[in-house]
Design an enzyme around this catalytic site. Structure first.
Site, PDB file in Angstrom:
ATOM      1  N   ASN A  12     -36.993 -51.445 121.412  1.00  0.00           N
ATOM      2  CA  ASN A  12     -36.170 -51.027 120.272  1.00  0.00           C
ATOM      3  C   ASN A  12     -34.827 -50.526 120.813  1.00  0.00           C
ATOM      4  O   ASN A  12     -34.779 -49.581 121.605  1.00  0.00           O
ATOM      5  CB  ASN A  12     -36.928 -49.919 119.523  1.00  0.00           C
ATOM      6  CG  ASN A  12     -36.159 -49.409 118.333  1.00  0.00           C
ATOM      7  OD1 ASN A  12     -34.966 -49.181 118.422  1.00  0.00           O
ATOM      8  ND2 ASN A  12     -36.831 -49.208 117.229  1.00  0.00           N
ATOM      9  N   HIS A  15     -31.045 -46.951 119.770  1.00  0.00           N
ATOM     10  CA  HIS A  15     -30.308 -45.798 120.292  1.00  0.00           C
ATOM     11  C   HIS A  15     -29.178 -46.165 121.258  1.00  0.00           C
ATOM     12  O   HIS A  15     -28.397 -45.304 121.645  1.00  0.00           O
ATOM     13  CB  HIS A  15     -31.277 -44.753 120.833  1.00  0.00           C
ATOM     14  CG  HIS A  15     -32.138 -44.240 119.701  1.00  0.00           C
ATOM     15  ND1 HIS A  15     -31.591 -43.652 118.588  1.00  0.00           N
ATOM     16  CD2 HIS A  15     -33.461 -44.322 119.472  1.00  0.00           C
ATOM     17  CE1 HIS A  15     -32.558 -43.358 117.721  1.00  0.00           C
ATOM     18  NE2 HIS A  15     -33.699 -43.763 118.236  1.00  0.00           N
ATOM     19  N   HIS A  48     -33.727 -51.403 113.844  1.00  0.00           N
ATOM     20  CA  HIS A  48     -33.960 -50.802 112.521  1.00  0.00           C
ATOM     21  C   HIS A  48     -32.613 -50.625 111.829  1.00  0.00           C
ATOM     22  O   HIS A  48     -31.800 -49.807 112.243  1.00  0.00           O
ATOM     23  CB  HIS A  48     -34.659 -49.448 112.720  1.00  0.00           C
ATOM     24  CG  HIS A  48     -35.005 -48.739 111.446  1.00  0.00           C
ATOM     25  ND1 HIS A  48     -35.668 -47.530 111.445  1.00  0.00           N
ATOM     26  CD2 HIS A  48     -34.805 -49.052 110.143  1.00  0.00           C
ATOM     27  CE1 HIS A  48     -35.854 -47.124 110.196  1.00  0.00           C
ATOM     28  NE2 HIS A  48     -35.323 -48.024 109.388  1.00  0.00           N
ATOM     29  N   ARG A  50     -31.034 -49.020 109.182  1.00  0.00           N
ATOM     30  CA  ARG A  50     -31.292 -47.940 108.216  1.00  0.00           C
ATOM     31  C   ARG A  50     -30.304 -48.046 107.059  1.00  0.00           C
ATOM     32  O   ARG A  50     -29.189 -48.548 107.221  1.00  0.00           O
ATOM     33  CB  ARG A  50     -31.171 -46.577 108.895  1.00  0.00           C
ATOM     34  CG  ARG A  50     -32.277 -46.309 109.914  1.00  0.00           C
ATOM     35  CD  ARG A  50     -32.244 -44.867 110.377  1.00  0.00           C
ATOM     36  NE  ARG A  50     -32.774 -43.975 109.383  1.00  0.00           N
ATOM     37  CZ  ARG A  50     -33.982 -43.411 109.409  1.00  0.00           C
ATOM     38  NH1 ARG A  50     -34.791 -43.631 110.425  1.00  0.00           N
ATOM     39  NH2 ARG A  50     -34.379 -42.616 108.450  1.00  0.00           N
ATOM     40  N   ARG A  54     -26.895 -45.471 110.347  1.00  0.00           N
ATOM     41  CA  ARG A  54     -26.556 -44.442 111.346  1.00  0.00           C
ATOM     42  C   ARG A  54     -26.537 -44.986 112.773  1.00  0.00           C
ATOM     43  O   ARG A  54     -25.904 -44.421 113.640  1.00  0.00           O
ATOM     44  CB  ARG A  54     -27.501 -43.248 111.248  1.00  0.00           C
ATOM     45  CG  ARG A  54     -28.903 -43.537 111.714  1.00  0.00           C
ATOM     46  CD  ARG A  54     -29.763 -42.312 111.697  1.00  0.00           C
ATOM     47  NE  ARG A  54     -30.047 -41.847 110.344  1.00  0.00           N
ATOM     48  CZ  ARG A  54     -31.069 -41.031 110.057  1.00  0.00           C
ATOM     49  NH1 ARG A  54     -31.844 -40.587 111.028  1.00  0.00           N
ATOM     50  NH2 ARG A  54     -31.293 -40.665 108.824  1.00  0.00           N
ATOM     51  N   GLU A  75     -36.505 -54.234 111.449  1.00  0.00           N
ATOM     52  CA  GLU A  75     -37.207 -53.110 110.842  1.00  0.00           C
ATOM     53  C   GLU A  75     -36.348 -52.563 109.707  1.00  0.00           C
ATOM     54  O   GLU A  75     -35.137 -52.371 109.891  1.00  0.00           O
ATOM     55  CB  GLU A  75     -37.385 -52.064 111.943  1.00  0.00           C
ATOM     56  CG  GLU A  75     -38.479 -51.088 111.706  1.00  0.00           C
ATOM     57  CD  GLU A  75     -38.466 -50.036 112.802  1.00  0.00           C
ATOM     58  OE1 GLU A  75     -38.516 -50.397 113.997  1.00  0.00           O
ATOM     59  OE2 GLU A  75     -38.381 -48.857 112.441  1.00  0.00           O
ATOM     60  N   THR A 106     -38.280 -42.067 111.858  1.00  0.00           N
ATOM     61  CA  THR A 106     -39.292 -42.442 110.870  1.00  0.00           C
ATOM     62  C   THR A 106     -40.495 -41.507 111.013  1.00  0.00           C
ATOM     63  O   THR A 106     -41.257 -41.604 111.970  1.00  0.00           O
ATOM     64  CB  THR A 106     -39.717 -43.909 111.093  1.00  0.00           C
ATOM     65  OG1 THR A 106     -38.530 -44.695 111.290  1.00  0.00           O
ATOM     66  CG2 THR A 106     -40.477 -44.437 109.901  1.00  0.00           C
ATOM     67  N   GLU A 156     -48.415 -52.111 112.145  1.00  0.00           N
ATOM     68  CA  GLU A 156     -48.008 -51.343 113.324  1.00  0.00           C
ATOM     69  C   GLU A 156     -48.468 -49.913 113.088  1.00  0.00           C
ATOM     70  O   GLU A 156     -48.057 -49.265 112.115  1.00  0.00           O
ATOM     71  CB  GLU A 156     -46.481 -51.405 113.513  1.00  0.00           C
ATOM     72  CG  GLU A 156     -46.057 -50.587 114.731  1.00  0.00           C
ATOM     73  CD  GLU A 156     -44.644 -50.876 115.189  1.00  0.00           C
ATOM     74  OE1 GLU A 156     -44.139 -51.994 114.970  1.00  0.00           O
ATOM     75  OE2 GLU A 156     -44.046 -49.959 115.786  1.00  0.00           O
ATOM     76  N   HIS A 199     -44.012 -45.651 118.422  1.00  0.00           N
ATOM     77  CA  HIS A 199     -43.291 -44.423 118.061  1.00  0.00           C
ATOM     78  C   HIS A 199     -43.637 -43.307 119.036  1.00  0.00           C
ATOM     79  O   HIS A 199     -44.794 -42.942 119.182  1.00  0.00           O
ATOM     80  CB  HIS A 199     -43.564 -43.946 116.622  1.00  0.00           C
ATOM     81  CG  HIS A 199     -42.365 -43.230 116.059  1.00  0.00           C
ATOM     82  ND1 HIS A 199     -42.065 -41.927 116.379  1.00  0.00           N
ATOM     83  CD2 HIS A 199     -41.363 -43.643 115.252  1.00  0.00           C
ATOM     84  CE1 HIS A 199     -40.950 -41.576 115.774  1.00  0.00           C
ATOM     85  NE2 HIS A 199     -40.490 -42.612 115.089  1.00  0.00           N
TER      86      HIS A 199
HETATM   87  N1  PXP Z   1     -41.849 -48.764 115.735  1.00  0.00           N
HETATM   88  C1  PXP Z   1     -41.289 -48.369 114.566  1.00  0.00           C
HETATM   89  C2  PXP Z   1     -41.791 -48.993 113.305  1.00  0.00           C
HETATM   90  C3  PXP Z   1     -40.250 -47.419 114.558  1.00  0.00           C
HETATM   91  O1  PXP Z   1     -39.722 -47.014 113.389  1.00  0.00           O
HETATM   92  C4  PXP Z   1     -39.766 -46.918 115.770  1.00  0.00           C
HETATM   93  C5  PXP Z   1     -38.613 -45.970 115.786  1.00  0.00           C
HETATM   94  O2  PXP Z   1     -37.497 -46.535 115.192  1.00  0.00           O
HETATM   95  C6  PXP Z   1     -40.363 -47.366 116.955  1.00  0.00           C
HETATM   96  C7  PXP Z   1     -41.410 -48.275 116.906  1.00  0.00           C
HETATM   97  C8  PXP Z   1     -39.911 -46.893 118.290  1.00  0.00           C
HETATM   98  O3  PXP Z   1     -40.106 -45.521 118.400  1.00  0.00           O
HETATM   99  P1  PXP Z   1     -39.445 -44.751 119.613  1.00  0.00           P
HETATM  100  O4  PXP Z   1     -37.969 -44.931 119.484  1.00  0.00           O
HETATM  101  O5  PXP Z   1     -39.882 -43.340 119.398  1.00  0.00           O
HETATM  102  O6  PXP Z   1     -39.995 -45.360 120.874  1.00  0.00           O
END
Ligand code: PXP
Length: 251
Positions: A12, A15, A48, A50, A54, A75, A106, A156, A199
């Site tokens: 992901n 960030h 993602h 949003r 952001r 996402e 999330t 998931e 997550h």
């Molecule tokens: N899976 C989903 C559905 C998420 O919303 C997120 C966070 O955006 C992640 C995985 C990844 O989580 P993390 O950034 O905490 O590793």
């Protein structure tokens, strides 16, 4: 339960965009990070979009779709706006998540059971367009069963609570949460759903989740991108992959 195959790692890259947007500049570029992750062996990229934009922007989604050689997991919240973007983008997968403007990340899983009819209609055109639709849910059997009923291909499982308990040193409670995730994975698999998880996963807590045999894919972002500051994305990813594969092989 028998061994079900190699565990996929979805990276992901939200960030990377968070850091970019902190200055409103063009760097660091999420696509560049995604391509680096692809070269380093990521099996997919998750982004993602949003509602408040952001981190990931619409232009990032278009650039990822055009530039990536590995699957894009889009996402988003289950809104009309996001459905239209998903249909226009045609990503490999669409993962539906709950979204609150005031949350930092999330926080919980999607309430599929409480919104079953609407979500069944919502995902129909996405499925018809060929997307693998995933529900980001907790391990509550009601949510898993509802996800199967509406015809989602994937669930998931939200590992955020497990990760928080682990980080706070509440190991007995983390173990109980892990057990519930294991049971959830077994149920989802029995109902014909592909099981993913994610997550809050880190080097320290990924092992027991990777060892759940029904789990086919982990989606990991925040920790990996943070670790990339110190190790570089390639090495950070390789270390995560190593820990996942080790836990899987010992399961
Ligand atoms: N899976 C989903 C559905 C998420 O919303 C997120 C966070 O955006 C992640 C995985 C990844 O989580 P993390 O950034 O905490 O590793």
């Amino acid at each position: 339960m028998t061994y079900l195959g190699k565990l996929r790692l979805g990276v992901n890259i939200d960030h990377v965009a968070t850091v970019r947007n902190a200055r409103g500049s063009a760097w660091p570029d999420p696509l560049r990070a995604a391509l680096l992750a692809e070269m380093a062996g990521a099996d997919g990229i998750t982004a993602h979009l949003r509602e408040d934009r952001r981190h990931i922007l619409d232009s990032d989604i278009a650039a990822l779709k055009a530039g990536l050689g590995i699957p894009l997991n889009f996402e988003c919240a289950a809104t009309d706006e996001m459905q239209a973007i998903a249909l226009a983008t045609q990503p490999h997968a669409v993962c539906l998540v709950p979204e609150k403007r005031t949350e930092r990340t999330t926080e919980g899983g999607l309430d599929v059971a409480g919104d079953e009819n609407r979500l069944a209609h919502f995902i129909a055109p996405l499925k018809a367009a060929g997307a693998r639709v995933s529900m980001f849910i907790g391990h509550d059997p009601r949510q898993i069963e509802a996800s199967a009923r509406i015809g989602a291909a994937v669930v998931e499982l939200h590992t955020g609570h497990y990760s928080d308990l682990h980080a706070e040193g509440h190991f007995a409670q983390a173990e109980a949460e892990l057990h519930a995730l294991q049971k959830g994975a077994t149920l989802a698999h029995a109902l014909g759903l592909e099981v993913h998880a994610g997550h809050g996963l880190t080097y320290d807590n990924v092992g027991p989740i990777a060892a759940i045999p029904e789990v086919m894919e982990l989606n990991i972002g925040h920790f990996l991108i943070g670790e990339a500051i110190f190790l570089g994305l390639e090495d950070a990813l390789a270390e995560m992959r190593h820990r996942m594969d080790l836990a899987r092989s010992q399961a």
